[in-house]
Design a protein around this motif. Structure first.
Motif, short mmCIF file in Angstrom:
data_model
loop_
_atom_site.label_atom_id
_atom_site.label_comp_id
_atom_site.label_asym_id
_atom_site.label_seq_id
_atom_site.Cartn_x
_atom_site.Cartn_y
_atom_site.Cartn_z
N TYR A 18 -34.15 -3.04 -13.19
CA TYR A 18 -34.06 -4.65 -13.78
C TYR A 18 -34.93 -5.51 -12.77
CZ TYR A 18 -31.58 -9.21 -14.29
OH TYR A 18 -31.21 -10.40 -14.50
N TYR A 19 -35.75 -6.21 -13.64
CA TYR A 19 -36.76 -7.16 -12.98
C TYR A 19 -36.38 -8.64 -13.43
CZ TYR A 19 -41.01 -9.82 -11.85
OH TYR A 19 -42.14 -10.73 -11.60
N PRO A 20 -35.63 -9.31 -12.73
CA PRO A 20 -35.16 -10.49 -12.84
C PRO A 20 -36.35 -11.64 -13.00
CG PRO A 20 -34.06 -9.98 -10.77
CD PRO A 20 -35.07 -9.14 -10.95
N GLY A 21 -37.20 -11.59 -12.16
CA GLY A 21 -38.17 -12.80 -12.07
C GLY A 21 -37.73 -14.08 -11.56
N CYS A 22 -38.66 -14.83 -11.19
CA CYS A 22 -38.26 -16.09 -10.17
C CYS A 22 -37.32 -16.96 -10.74
CB CYS A 22 -39.41 -16.67 -9.94
SG CYS A 22 -40.80 -15.69 -9.17
N LEU A 80 -35.18 -3.97 -9.21
CA LEU A 80 -36.53 -3.36 -8.56
C LEU A 80 -36.65 -3.92 -7.20
CD1 LEU A 80 -39.13 -2.46 -9.21
CD2 LEU A 80 -40.17 -4.86 -9.90
N ASP A 81 -37.09 -2.87 -6.32
CA ASP A 81 -37.02 -3.03 -4.93
C ASP A 81 -38.07 -4.11 -4.81
OD1 ASP A 81 -35.25 -1.01 -4.49
OD2 ASP A 81 -37.04 0.48 -4.25
N ASP A 82 -37.83 -5.00 -3.79
CA ASP A 82 -38.90 -6.11 -3.21
C ASP A 82 -39.76 -6.41 -4.37
OD1 ASP A 82 -40.29 -7.39 -1.23
OD2 ASP A 82 -41.78 -5.84 -1.17
N TRP A 83 -39.22 -7.11 -5.54
CA TRP A 83 -40.15 -7.54 -6.35
C TRP A 83 -40.75 -8.94 -6.03
CZ3 TRP A 83 -38.44 -12.21 -8.53
CH2 TRP A 83 -36.99 -12.34 -8.18
N THR A 84 -41.79 -9.16 -6.71
CA THR A 84 -42.53 -10.43 -6.59
C THR A 84 -42.84 -11.04 -7.96
OG1 THR A 84 -44.55 -9.03 -6.30
CG2 THR A 84 -43.55 -10.08 -4.36
N HIS A 128 -44.83 -16.93 -0.45
CA HIS A 128 -43.53 -16.33 -0.26
C HIS A 128 -43.29 -15.07 -1.16
CE1 HIS A 128 -42.49 -19.91 1.61
NE2 HIS A 128 -43.01 -20.72 0.57
N GLY A 129 -44.36 -14.67 -2.17
CA GLY A 129 -44.01 -13.47 -2.94
C GLY A 129 -43.62 -13.97 -4.06
N ARG A 130 -42.58 -15.03 -4.24
CA ARG A 130 -41.78 -15.32 -5.52
C ARG A 130 -42.13 -16.90 -5.44
NH1 ARG A 130 -36.12 -11.98 -4.78
NH2 ARG A 130 -37.32 -9.91 -4.70
N VAL A 131 -41.98 -17.51 -6.70
CA VAL A 131 -42.17 -18.89 -6.62
C VAL A 131 -41.08 -19.60 -6.32
CG1 VAL A 131 -41.63 -19.29 -9.10
CG2 VAL A 131 -43.13 -20.89 -7.86
N ARG A 132 -40.90 -20.46 -5.32
CA ARG A 132 -40.05 -21.33 -5.05
C ARG A 132 -40.22 -22.61 -5.88
NH1 ARG A 132 -39.07 -20.55 1.63
NH2 ARG A 132 -38.60 -18.07 1.29
N GLU A 133 -39.21 -22.81 -6.81
CA GLU A 133 -39.64 -23.81 -7.93
C GLU A 133 -39.64 -25.33 -7.31
OE1 GLU A 133 -36.02 -22.20 -10.15
OE2 GLU A 133 -37.40 -21.90 -11.53
N MET A 134 -38.70 -25.70 -6.07
CA MET A 134 -39.01 -27.19 -5.61
C MET A 134 -40.29 -27.31 -4.94
SD MET A 134 -36.82 -29.34 -6.62
CE MET A 134 -36.21 -30.69 -5.61
N GLU A 135 -40.38 -26.18 -4.19
CA GLU A 135 -41.64 -26.16 -3.31
C GLU A 135 -42.98 -26.39 -3.98
OE1 GLU A 135 -43.17 -23.55 0.32
OE2 GLU A 135 -43.58 -22.54 -1.53
N PHE A 136 -42.83 -25.42 -5.15
CA PHE A 136 -44.07 -25.54 -5.99
C PHE A 136 -44.27 -27.09 -6.68
CE2 PHE A 136 -43.76 -24.69 -10.82
CZ PHE A 136 -44.87 -25.35 -11.32
N MET A 137 -43.10 -27.60 -7.21
CA MET A 137 -43.18 -29.01 -7.87
C MET A 137 -43.62 -29.95 -6.57
SD MET A 137 -42.97 -28.48 -10.86
CE MET A 137 -42.63 -30.08 -11.85
#
Lengths: 191, 293
Positions: free
Chosen positions: B5-9, B36-40, A127-136
Motif C-alpha cells: 500500500y502506497y498512500p501518498g502525501c 510501503l516501508d519509509d515511502w516518500t 522532509h521526504g513527503r510534502v507537508r501541505e501547509m508548509e508547501f503553501m
C-alpha cells in the motif's frame, strides 16, 4: 553541431534557450498540425495561443515567441491531447519540458506556476513527503503578494478545523532527499 | 489478496478520509494491505514542472523500496497522480534502458536499485478488476437505494495509459455503484479534467472547469471520485464556482471507498464523512432514510 541536435550543449556551460528547446523539438518533428490537441484541450479557451500553434512556433525555431505565451503554463496534465494525437506524440510531456525550461530560465511571466512547483519540491526535499501547509506557506512567501494567501485563507481555516492540516512554520527538516535531489541535478546538468 | 500500500502525501493530510475508508473497505473485503516501508513523495505534477529526471527518480525510489520488501505483490495506489507517476516509471523504464540507468544512478544515493519487476495498480483497478462485484454486493447491508451517483474518474487514472478502463468513456465504477444499490447518474463528464493545480496557479482558468463539472452534476445526489486532487477541487471551491455562474452548487463529493463504506454499513470512524467539507442535509437525510437490507 551536437548541441543543435540533442540539446546537450557543452558540459559546464549554461545551456542556451535553443539548446534547451532542441529535445522538445525533436519529440515533435512528426507533428502534422492537425489541431486535434487544441480541440481536445480543456483549457484551450483560456490560452493566448493554441497548443497546435505552440508546436508550430517550436518547429519553426521561434522559441522566444513560445515564452511570451502562457499556453504551456495552462496545461493541467490531463493527457487528452497525448491520448488523441494521431501521430502518437507525447504532447503532455512536451508541455512539461517547456515548463522545465521556464523554471530553469526563471522567466518572470511564469513565476506563479514555477514557484508553486518549486515550493512543493522544496518541502519534499526537506522532509521526504510534502507537508501541505508548509508547501503553501513557502509558495505564498515566494510570491510576495498578500492577495494570494488571502484567497486561500477560508479554505485553509476549514481544513485546519477538520484537523486535516495544521499551521506549520517552514522548517529545514532532515534534508531526507537532499542527496537524491543533488544527484538528479548533477546528472541533468551534465547531459 | 495482498498488496503493498502506497498512500501518498495527500492521504496523510487533506485526503485522510480517502486512506481511512480505503483501508476499512479493503479490510472488510478480505484484502490485506502492507504499507510501503519509509515511502516518500512521488513528485506529484510538481516534479515534472521542474526536472525530468527527478520526476522519474522520486516515484522510482518507492518502487525500488517495494521491490526490496520481497513481497512479490502489486503496489496499490489510491491517488491518481501518484499512480500515474509510479506507472510511468514502470512503463517508460522498460522501453528506455538509458532512462533506467540514469534513474538507478540517482537511486544509488539511497542504496536502492530499481529492477522493474513490480506492477503498480490504481485502487479503482483493484476494486473493478480483482474483486468480484458479487463480493461487494454481498457485503452491502444498507443499500443506497434512490441515490443517483455521478462517477467521476478524472484524468490520470485513465490517461495516458489505458490500463483498466476506456480512457475517453470510462465505466469501471458503474458496476460497483449499482452493486451498492445506488443508480448511476448519466453524464459525459466522468473523464473530464478538474483543472488540477490550475486552481492555485491560474484560478481563473481552473474555476471554469470546476464550475462546468458541478453544473453538469447538479441533479446527482453525490459525485464519487478516486483522486484527492479532483475531490478537493470539486468540493472546496463550490462557493467560488457558484458565484462565478450565479448558481448555488451544494453537492457532496465522496471518495468511492467512502460510498462503499456507507453501503456496507461500516462505522462512522471508518467512513469519516465528518472530514468532508460539504455534506448537505438533503444528502444526510437520504442516507438516514435507508432501510437495512
Amino acid at each position: 553541431m551536437k548541441a543543435a541536435i540533442d540539446g546537450s550543449g557543452e558540459p559546464g556551460k549554461p545551456k542556451t534557450l535553443e539548446e534547451r528547446l532542441a529535445p522538445v523539438r525533436k519529440m515533435l518533428l512528426a507533428c502534422i498540425q492537425c489541431g486535434t490537441c487544441s480541440g481536445s484541450c480543456p483549457n484551450a479557451w483560456a490560452m493566448d495561443s493554441s497548443p497546435r500553434h505552440l508546436w508550430r512556433l517550436l518547429l519553426t525555431h521561434n522559441g522566444e515567441e513560445i515564452f511570451k505565451s502562457r499556453t504551456f503554463a495552462l496545461c493541467s496534465t490531463c493527457y487528452s491531447c497525448t491520448l488523441r494525437c494521431p501521430r502518437g506524440l507525447p504532447l503532455t510531456d512536451a508541455m512539461s519540458l517547456l515548463k522545465q525550461v521556464a523554471a530553469a530560465e526563471n522567466i518572470y511571466i511564469y513565476r506563479r506556476s514555477v514557484r508553486f512547483y518549486q515550493s512543493f519540491m522544496e518541502s519534499v526535499r526537506r522532509h521526504g513527503r510534502v507537508r501541505e501547509m508548509e508547501f503553501m506557506t513557502l509558495y505564498f512567501m515566494s510570491m510576495k503578494n498578500p492577495m494570494i494567501p488571502l484567497k486561500f485563507t477560508p479554505l485553509g481555516m476549514k481544513l485546519m478545523a477538520k484537523g486535516k492540516v495544521s499551521f506549520e512554520i517552514p522548517s529545514k527538516g532532515s534534508g531526507k532527499l537532499d542527496a537524491l535531489f543533488r544527484k538528479a541535478k548533477e546528472i541533468e546538468d551534465q547531459s | 489478496m495482498k498488496y503493498i500500500y502506497y498512500p501518498g502525501c495527500s492521504l496523510e493530510g487533506t485526503a485522510a478520509e480517502y486512506s481511512i475508508s480505503t483501508m476499512a473497505v479493503l479490510g472488510a473485503l478480505g484484502v490485506e494491505l502492507v504499507e510501503l516501508d519509509d515511502w516518500t513523495c512521488c513528485g506529484a505534477t510538481a516534479a515534472e514542472g521542474i526536472s525530468h529526471l527527478l520526476s522519474f527518480a522520486l516515484p522510482a525510489r518507492n518502487i525500488a523500496v517495494a521491490e526490496k520488501m520481497k513481497l512479490n505483490c502489486d503496489i496499490l495506489v489510491p491517488c491518481s497522480a501518484c499512480y500515474l507517476n509510479l506507472k510511468r516509471v514502470e512503463h517508460e523504464t522498460r522501453l528506455d534502458p538509458s532512462l533506467l540507468k540514469k534513474v538507478n544512478q540517482v537511486l544509488e544515493t539511497e542504496n536502492l536499485v530499481l529492477k522493474g519487476k513490480l506492477k503498480t495498480r490504481h485502487l479503482l483497478d483493484v476494486l473493478a478488476s480483482d474483486i468480484p462485484v458479487s463480493d461487494i454486493a454481498s457485503r452491502v447491508i444498507k443499500p443506497l437505494e434512490g441515490l443517483r451517483i455521478a462517477p467521476y474518474y478524472g484524468c490520470q487514472c485513465l490517461r495516458p495509459y489505458a490500463v483498466f478502463d476506456d480512457p475517453e468513456e470510462p465505466v469501471s465504477m458503474e458496476p460497483i455503484i449499482t452493486a451498492l444499490g445506488a443508480s448511476v447518474y448519466e453524464w459525459d463528464m466522468g473523464g473530464r479534467c478538474c483543472g488540477a493545480s490550475l486552481m492555485s496557479t491560474a484560478p481563473d482558468a481552473g474555476i471554469e472547469l470546476v464550475a462546468g463539472l458541478l453544473e453538469t452534476a447538479q441533479d446527482a445526489d453525490a459525485v464519487v471520485t478516486v483522486c484527492p486532487m479532483c475531490q478537493m477541487n470539486l468540493e472546496a471551491y463550490q462557493k467560488r464556482a457558484s458565484k462565478k455562474r450565479q448558481m448555488h452548487y451544494d453537492i457532496p463529493v465522496l471518495y468511492l471507498p467512502q460510498l462503499m463504506g456507507l453501503a456496507m454499513g461500516l462505522p462512522d470512524d471508518q467512513v469519516r464523512m465528518d472530514l468532508n467539507l460539504c455534506v448537505p442535509d438533503a444528502f444526510r437525510n437520504k442516507l438516514m432514510a435507508r432501510q437495512t437490507a
